[in-house]
Design a protein around this motif. Structure first.
Motif, short mmCIF file in Angstrom:
data_model
loop_
_atom_site.label_atom_id
_atom_site.label_comp_id
_atom_site.label_asym_id
_atom_site.label_seq_id
_atom_site.Cartn_x
_atom_site.Cartn_y
_atom_site.Cartn_z
N LEU A 11 69.23 21.76 29.00
CA LEU A 11 69.43 20.71 28.01
C LEU A 11 70.74 20.92 27.25
CD1 LEU A 11 65.78 20.39 26.66
CD2 LEU A 11 66.90 19.07 28.46
N ALA A 12 71.08 22.17 26.97
CA ALA A 12 72.34 22.45 26.30
C ALA A 12 73.53 22.08 27.19
CB ALA A 12 72.41 23.93 25.91
N GLN A 13 73.38 22.32 28.51
CA GLN A 13 74.44 21.95 29.44
C GLN A 13 74.62 20.44 29.48
OE1 GLN A 13 73.68 23.23 33.45
NE2 GLN A 13 75.66 22.48 34.24
N VAL A 14 73.50 19.70 29.45
CA VAL A 14 73.57 18.24 29.43
C VAL A 14 74.28 17.76 28.16
CG1 VAL A 14 72.22 16.12 29.35
CG2 VAL A 14 71.54 17.97 30.88
N ARG A 44 76.90 10.30 29.06
CA ARG A 44 75.95 9.23 28.80
C ARG A 44 75.01 9.03 29.99
NH1 ARG A 44 78.94 4.19 26.78
NH2 ARG A 44 79.69 4.16 28.95
N ARG A 45 75.56 9.13 31.19
CA ARG A 45 74.75 8.88 32.39
C ARG A 45 73.69 9.95 32.59
NH1 ARG A 45 71.68 7.74 35.43
NH2 ARG A 45 71.83 6.94 37.55
N VAL A 46 74.06 11.22 32.52
CA VAL A 46 73.11 12.30 32.77
C VAL A 46 72.13 12.43 31.62
CG1 VAL A 46 72.88 14.78 33.15
CG2 VAL A 46 74.75 13.52 34.23
N ARG A 68 68.20 22.80 37.66
CA ARG A 68 69.61 23.17 37.55
C ARG A 68 70.49 21.94 37.75
NH1 ARG A 68 73.52 25.27 41.05
NH2 ARG A 68 72.09 25.25 42.84
N LEU A 69 71.64 21.95 37.13
CA LEU A 69 72.56 20.82 37.18
C LEU A 69 73.96 21.32 37.51
CD1 LEU A 69 73.57 17.89 36.43
CD2 LEU A 69 73.72 18.73 34.07
N GLU A 70 74.64 20.59 38.39
CA GLU A 70 76.05 20.85 38.67
C GLU A 70 76.81 19.54 38.52
OE1 GLU A 70 76.68 22.55 42.49
OE2 GLU A 70 75.71 24.46 42.01
N THR A 71 78.02 19.62 37.98
CA THR A 71 78.84 18.43 37.81
C THR A 71 80.26 18.71 38.29
OG1 THR A 71 79.42 19.04 35.55
CG2 THR A 71 77.50 17.60 35.85
N THR A 72 80.94 17.65 38.70
CA THR A 72 82.35 17.72 39.07
C THR A 72 83.07 16.56 38.42
OG1 THR A 72 81.79 18.68 41.23
CG2 THR A 72 84.00 17.74 40.97
#
Length: 663
Positions: A11-14, A44-46, A68-72
């Protein structure tokens, strides 16, 4: 946040995500990829996934699995879309629409470069040939296509043979001809192999063929007409007659092709049909005004992906507008199931395919996708969903084709599901989760004990699963001992399963642990079943899963009986039983897979296979010299030590090594 069962770190990563374009990827606790999405505004999307209560919907089910979440981060939304679909194609997430990579498209190849006007030493340069080709292209030859099927390529080759009489023979055949072949006799070739046509005249025919393939039919006919008149004015009536015959042949072919459109550009027609929880995208190709045929594609994971997209929209989470009401910013019209399926297909299909001049669509697609494809092609890609004239006819044909192909698929799947259910009923298996029913079938193949191979084919989710097939090379047994071969293959296949069960100690197996299938089929009667039972008992596995397929009286098809390892009486299902049809289908596939493996292994043994490459001191040059001198690996294997020494670079000692390795 409504979803409060996620780790604080996630949640902190989001919360820390930037408000920039990018791609996000969700993973579960087992590190399996769940979903890949793009966003104009990542934060906003995630965040919208975790801030709303999705209840028991599919999106809620997916969100509950996220560990787990990864973003680019990328520069534009168009870049995000292309990256999203590259990840979908390569990593196969569970909740995205996925189109399976089909085998590569075929091309028509013209060897050499016709613009050289017959200059060059190789036959392929001086007298180019036309050929069917499948694979990666290069700049040494001219390629036309892609074509939707091999049939379309071969039909086009026949057209070029009739009109321009270009050669199709291999260069090795071409250089050794001393008289014309049959194709010359039936007026399908001008016999350049024996000098019946000059290089310059042949190059002119090649150039005309390329013009036809490029769709320049009107220009080509006008040029042929001018050349015919020029020869006639010079009293070169024989040459004029030849061109007249070409014009007549070309006109006849074009008439047969029903050339009703003056548009000579390359066009793709895409139509989608959705029914019964499945979909079909039908791709029709028009090249140079000629309709070359079509090809059907069936997306997988459709139900989950579309349900997820629908739930996302209901929750205010639109896939590309990031909270913007559908209809704003020009995004209306493509959020339907058909629009999303077409968008997914185009993004995945055109990632590694040449883009045509125009695309006719049955439904609107993502406008951001069109921008990205135009940027990729370096030109604007013209699209239309309301075509007129001939293009409208093409679209209607493509829509009819999509509906027919989907109807056929649903009928086949219904038949397979019926067979699976019939088999489960015949064997008193649970009926609740037939999709998860897994059958593994084993067969042994050899020729008089030579090159013994065992096959294991897999049936699951109501169909055979070729990607999970396995072959086993059987070694260390007496040739022809099928019982020993079956013991070895079953031990090698199920020893890891027994080890995993023993390590679990009665607890549930981990998700990635090897498991025992619901049914283990062996092609054979009591003898093979008894051998399988011994293996399972020694490994501590359930013998009730072993079933043998015993040939009936006279080994006639339809009279097979099922033999059980746990002592149950034999079962005869009946020659018209759906359950027997399924068992026969699986058994025959195991037999085919075993035979092909055995034949390949036998060929390697008899010809030396790749042994020549494995001999120390034999590099590419010496290997090429040997193969050229003796005509292949078989010829090298048949050569004596003295004959091997006659090849340049092969010493007496090396010849001994070669002979020893191949014998």
């Amino acid at each position: 946040m409504a979803e409060n069962n996620h780790a604080p770190e996630l949640l902190a990563q989001v919360a820390a995500l930037p408000g920039l374009p990018g791609v996000y990827r969700y993973f579960d606790a087992q590190n399996q990829l769940l979903y890949v999405g793009k966003a104009r505004n990542l934060k906003r999307r995630v965040s919208s996934y975790f801030q709303k209560d999705h209840g028991g919907t599919r999106i809620g089910h997916m969100v509950s699995k996220i560990a787990r979440l990864e973003t680019t981060v990328v520069r534009t939304e168009a870049e995000a879309l292309l990256l999203e679909n590259n990840l979908i194609k390569t990593q196969h997430p569970k909740y995205n629409i996925l189109f399976r990579d089909d085998k590569s498209y075929p091309y028509l190849k013209i060897t050499g470069v016709a613009a050289q006007d017959g200059q060059g030493d190789a036959p392929g340069q001086c007298f180019p040939r036309i050929a069917y080709y499948r694979g990666s292209t290069d700049k040494k030859h001219r390629y036309f296509g892609p074509y939707p099927s091999a049939w379309a390529v071969k039909e086009t080759i026949e057209l070029l043979q009739k009109v321009f009489r270009l050669r199709t023979c291999e260069d090795t055949v071409f250089v050794h001809r001393t008289r014309p072949c049959l194709l010359y006799q039936i007026r399908r070739c001008t016999a350049p192999c024996v000098g019946y046509i000059s290089a310059q005249a042949y190059a002119a025919d090649v150039a005309d063929a390329q013009a036809l393939l490029a769709g320049e039919t009107s220009t080509l006919l006008a040029q042929l007409q001018e050349r015919m008149l020029a020869h006639s004015e010079k009293f070169e009536y024989e040459q004029a007659a030849q061109i007249r015959n070409q014009i007549a042949a070309l006109a006849k072919v074009l008439e047969q092709q029903a050339m009703e459109s003056a548009d000579e550009r390359d066009v793709d027609i895409l139509a989608v049909h959705v029914h019964g929880g499945r979909a079909c995208v039908n791709l029709a190709m028009v090249r140079g005004g000629r309709h070359l045929g079509d090809r059907a594609y069936f997306p997988s994971q459709l139900e989950d992906a579309l349900a997820l997209a629908s739930a996302s929209e209901q929750a205010g989470v639109t896939e590309d507008a990031d909270g913007v009401t559908v209809g704003e910013e020009g995004h209306s019209g493509w959020h339907s199931a058909q629009g999303q399926i077409l968008s997914a297909f185009m993004a995945q299909h055109y990632a590694d395919q040449a883009l045509p001049s125009a695309i006719v669509l049955s439904d609107a697609v993502d406008p951001v996708l069109l921008q990205a494809l135009s940027a990729q092609a370096g030109r604007k890609i013209l699209t239309t969903t309301q075509p007129r004239g001939q293009r409208r006819i093409w679209l209607e044909l493509a829509q009819q084709g999509a509906a027919l192909q989907l109807t056929r698929l649903l009928a086949e799947e219904g038949s397979q599901q019926q067979r699976t259910r019939a088999l489960a009923q015949a064997l008193d298996l649970p009926q609740e989760q037939l999709d998860a029913l897994r059958i593994e079938c084993f067969d042994i193949s050899h020729t008089a004990g030579e090159a013994t191979q065992a096959s294991c084919v897999v049936f699951s989710q109501h169909k055979l699963q070729p990607s999970q097939y396995r072959r086993f090379t059987i070694q260390g047994i007496t040739g022809g001992d099928d019982y020993a071969a079956m013991r070895q293959v079953l031990t090698r296949r199920y020893q890891p399963v027994a080890n995993a069960l023993q390590a679990a100690g009665g607890a549930p197996l981990p998700a990635n642990a090897p498991r025992l299938p619901d049914i283990v089929l062996v092609d054979g009667g009591k003898g093979q079943v008894s051998m399988a039972r011994e293996v399972f008992e020694s490994l501590g596995l359930d013998i009730g899963r072993i079933i043998g397929v015993e040939k009936g009286e006279g080994r006639k098809v339809g009279l097979e009986e099922l033999v059980f390892a746990d002592g149950r009486a034999k079962v005869y299902l009946g020659h018209d039983s759906a359950a027997l049809m399924l068992i026969a289908q699986i058994r025959d596939e195991a037999h085919r897979f075993a035979i092909t493996g055995m034949r390949a292994a036998r060929a390697r043994v008899r010809t030396g296979g790749s042994s020549l490459e494995e001999i120390p001191g034999i590099g590419p040059k010496r290997r090429a010299s040997l193969l050229q001198r003796f005509g292949g690996v078989r010829g090298v294997a048949n050569a004596s030590v003295q004959e091997l020494q006659t090849v340049e670079g092969i010493s007496a000692q090396l010849a001994q090594e070669i002979y020893r390795a191949l014998h």
